[in-house]
Design a protein around this motif. Structure first.
Motif, PDB file in Angstrom:
ATOM      1  N   ALA A   1       2.690  -0.516  10.881  1.00 16.77           N
ATOM      2  CA  ALA A   1       2.797   0.895  11.123  1.00 16.77           C
ATOM      3  C   ALA A   1       4.329   1.413  11.752  1.00 16.77           C
ATOM      4  CB  ALA A   1       1.946   1.725  11.581  1.00 16.77           C
ATOM      5  N   ALA A   2       4.556   0.113  12.946  1.00 16.66           N
ATOM      6  CA  ALA A   2       5.723   0.466  13.680  1.00 16.66           C
ATOM      7  C   ALA A   2       6.878  -0.023  12.887  1.00 16.66           C
ATOM      8  CB  ALA A   2       5.531  -0.389  14.917  1.00 16.66           C
ATOM      9  N   GLN A   3       6.772  -0.974  12.338  1.00 17.77           N
ATOM     10  CA  GLN A   3       7.839  -1.506  11.404  1.00 17.77           C
ATOM     11  C   GLN A   3       8.315  -0.418  10.315  1.00 17.77           C
ATOM     12  OE1 GLN A   3      10.049  -3.653  11.649  1.00 17.77           O
ATOM     13  NE2 GLN A   3      10.752  -4.053   9.738  1.00 17.77           N
ATOM     14  N   ASP A   4       7.116   0.383   9.789  1.00 17.63           N
ATOM     15  CA  ASP A   4       7.381   1.270   8.843  1.00 17.63           C
ATOM     16  C   ASP A   4       8.265   2.535   9.392  1.00 17.63           C
ATOM     17  OD1 ASP A   4       6.897   2.488   6.201  1.00 17.63           O
ATOM     18  OD2 ASP A   4       6.165   4.041   7.540  1.00 17.63           O
ATOM     19  N   LEU A   5       7.961   2.730  10.571  1.00 18.44           N
ATOM     20  CA  LEU A   5       8.665   4.058  11.479  1.00 18.44           C
ATOM     21  C   LEU A   5      10.143   3.389  11.413  1.00 18.44           C
ATOM     22  CD1 LEU A   5       9.022   6.440  12.866  1.00 18.44           C
ATOM     23  CD2 LEU A   5       8.369   5.223  15.049  1.00 18.44           C
ATOM     24  N   LEU A   6      10.280   2.046  12.173  1.00 16.40           N
ATOM     25  CA  LEU A   6      11.586   1.760  12.276  1.00 16.40           C
ATOM     26  C   LEU A   6      12.580   1.529  11.176  1.00 16.40           C
ATOM     27  CD1 LEU A   6      11.014  -0.711  15.032  1.00 16.40           C
ATOM     28  CD2 LEU A   6      11.579   1.494  15.346  1.00 16.40           C
ATOM     29  N   LEU A   7      11.833   1.485  10.064  1.00 16.22           N
ATOM     30  CA  LEU A   7      12.624   1.147   8.633  1.00 16.22           C
ATOM     31  C   LEU A   7      13.066   2.509   8.269  1.00 16.22           C
ATOM     32  CD1 LEU A   7      10.641  -1.493   6.608  1.00 16.22           C
ATOM     33  CD2 LEU A   7      12.926  -1.824   7.679  1.00 16.22           C
ATOM     34  N   HIS A   8      12.272   3.650   8.770  1.00 18.50           N
ATOM     35  CA  HIS A   8      12.903   5.112   8.293  1.00 18.50           C
ATOM     36  C   HIS A   8      13.464   5.661   9.366  1.00 18.50           C
ATOM     37  CE1 HIS A   8       9.295   4.458   5.468  1.00 18.50           C
ATOM     38  NE2 HIS A   8      10.270   4.754   4.410  1.00 18.50           N
ATOM     39  N   ASP A   9      13.431   5.455  10.518  1.00 14.52           N
ATOM     40  CA  ASP A   9      13.981   6.002  11.769  1.00 14.52           C
ATOM     41  C   ASP A   9      14.528   5.016  12.610  1.00 14.52           C
ATOM     42  OD1 ASP A   9      14.895   7.575  13.746  1.00 14.52           O
ATOM     43  OD2 ASP A   9      12.721   8.768  14.118  1.00 14.52           O
ATOM     44  N   GLN A  10      15.810   4.971  12.836  1.00 18.07           N
ATOM     45  CA  GLN A  10      16.432   3.737  13.458  1.00 18.07           C
ATOM     46  C   GLN A  10      16.345   4.149  15.098  1.00 18.07           C
ATOM     47  OE1 GLN A  10      20.487   3.071  12.172  1.00 18.07           O
ATOM     48  NE2 GLN A  10      19.612   2.003  10.107  1.00 18.07           N
ATOM     49  N   ASP A  11      16.369   5.490  15.410  1.00 21.92           N
ATOM     50  CA  ASP A  11      16.141   5.741  16.847  1.00 21.92           C
ATOM     51  C   ASP A  11      15.187   7.005  17.357  1.00 21.92           C
ATOM     52  OD1 ASP A  11      17.049   5.799  19.431  1.00 21.92           O
ATOM     53  OD2 ASP A  11      18.809   7.360  18.890  1.00 21.92           O
ATOM     54  N   PRO A  12      13.911   6.592  16.872  1.00 22.52           N
ATOM     55  CA  PRO A  12      12.986   7.264  16.881  1.00 22.52           C
ATOM     56  C   PRO A  12      12.529   7.712  18.468  1.00 22.52           C
ATOM     57  CG  PRO A  12      12.003   5.130  16.817  1.00 22.52           C
ATOM     58  CD  PRO A  12      13.571   4.952  16.860  1.00 22.52           C
TER      59      PRO A  12
END
Lengths: 158, 255
Positions: A108-119
């Motif tokens: 799930a974290a990798q999915d976020l980082l793929l869509h948002d580089q600076d969350p």
């Protein structure tokens, strides 16, 4: 029912009952036990995998529905090295104790980082809100994801 | 738990799905994303004998402006609608509401058609359909029928769909006008304790009754909301009033 799908890049053929969900199929039929089963009704996130690139709950997808699709599990993401930095950050920051939620958390974290580089931390918490951890607490997990994002951004040109 | 055994077929067309529904009778259920049906089956709250998978019917997930309405195919997934620029431009209420629908890993699978046909009274989208005066399109062997959202939600998990009817699309009249959306939940992605999807004239509350409840902006909130582990009925009623006041302020509506 006969199905053919790709799991972590390898073609898999099977003949299975329709009632078998994807998490049980991965675990029982393919021995890919990194996909964990917690609640089995879509609440806890321990069974999170990628289906055709999208984040899904493997307990809420029937294996027959995955016919013809590409599945990536924690074993695939781990072996390819795609999340090596994220795994190291989890390790460094003690973002796991029992480890039961960790495969789902990592995917799930990798999915976020793929869509948002600076969350933001709020965005990390929101994206991981569907993944339960019952022992470590979320703070170290959010730290690890934020640290990985920062580290990846240091490595990016410009 | 695991779901009890069932048979499974895949429908290639809407006609095929409707014919299968008619042939299999009340023990058959349509499955699209399965994000409500499969949990119910795993918990053994539902035990259909046959699943008819409509998830691969081509063209049924299209999102497009068609004249003076936005048409969203039944198989459009929450995540796809949430990311759709046309939706965000014409019906931002939907975009805002979808941010609150479950978690990312559920939104990638769940569909608008499945959500509406499931008719969960705590769900965001049925209330949005009421606020937006959407029309729900349903197909059966007898032809196509259009049902106003006001007449679609018939009770707890109950809709106006006939047993052999399939929800195929929703149509939202344009322009959608100003909107307000807010819900109260203990954690992102949880079921709303109470929520409100509103246009300038139509306030649709959810999680307050056995179905989404439409009221005029200043109408009495004559609900008798349920007590459960999340909140008492009295707390829900109070919070519904708070959301209404927030909406009146945000939309600049005065008595």
């Amino acid at each position: 029912m006969k199905i053919v799908l790709t799991v972590n890049g390898e073609t898999v053929r099977a003949d299975i009952e329709p009632r078998v969900h994807l998490a049980d199929f991965l675990r029982e039929h393919l021995s890919l036990t990194g996909t964990h089963l917690g609640c089995e009704h879509g609440v806890c996130g321990a069974c999170t995998v990628r289906l055709d690139g999208a984040l899904v709950r493997a307990c809420l997808v029937l294996a027959v529905q995955a016919d013809g699709c590409s599945v990536e599990t924690i074993e695939g993401l781990s072996d390819s090295g795609e999340i090596a930095d994220l795994q190291k950050a989890f390790h460094d920051r003690n973002a796991l104790q029992c480890g039961y939620c960790t495969p789902g958390m990592l995917i799930a974290a990798q999915d976020l980082l793929l869509h948002d580089q600076d969350p933001s931390r709020a965005a990390i918490r929101e994206h991981l809100s569907g993944n339960y951890c019952r022992c470590t607490g979320y703070h170290a997990i959010v730290d690890a994801v934020a640290a990985t994002a920062a580290e990846r951004n240091r490595g990016r040109p410009g | 738990m695991k779901a009890p055994a069932f048979d499974y077929i895949r429908a290639a067309t809407v006609a095929e799905a409707c014919a299968a529904l008619a042939a299999e009778g009340p023990d058959a259920r349509l499955i699209a994303g399965g994000q409500s049906l499969l949990p119910a089956m795993n918990l053994r709250l539902a035990s259909p004998r046959m699943l008819i998978d409509i998830g691969r019917i081509a063209g049924l997930g299209r999102i497009a402006v068609d004249g003076d309405m936005l048409r969203i195919g039944a198989l459009a997934r929450h995540d796809a609608i949430l990311r759709d620029a046309t939706v965000a431009h014409h019906v931002p209420l939907l975009t805002e509401a979808l941010r609150h629908v479950a978690h990312p890993a559920i939104r990638t699978r769940g569909t608008i058609g499945g959500n509406l046909a499931h008719a969960d009274p705590a769900s965001e989208l049925p209330a949005c359909m009421l606020a937006l005066q959407a029309v729900i399109e349903a197909v059966s062997p007898r032809g196509t029928r259009r049902i106003a959202a006001d007449a679609f939600f018939a009770g707890l998990f109950q809709t106006a769909l006939e047993p052999d009817e399939m929800l195929t699309a929703v149509e939202i009249p344009l322009p959608a006008g100003p909107f307000f959306f807010q819900e109260i939940a203990r954690r992102a992605g949880d079921y709303a304790i109470v929520g409100l999807a509103a246009s300038a004239t139509r306030f649709a509350y959810f999680s307050v009754a056995d179905r989404p409840a439409m009221r005029a902006p200043f109408a009495a909130l004559d609900f008798d909301p349920p007590n459960d582990l999340q909140a008492t009925g009295a707390m829900r009623l109070h919070l519904a009033g708070v959301l209404r006041d927030n909406a009146l302020t945000a939309l600049g509506i005065r008595a």
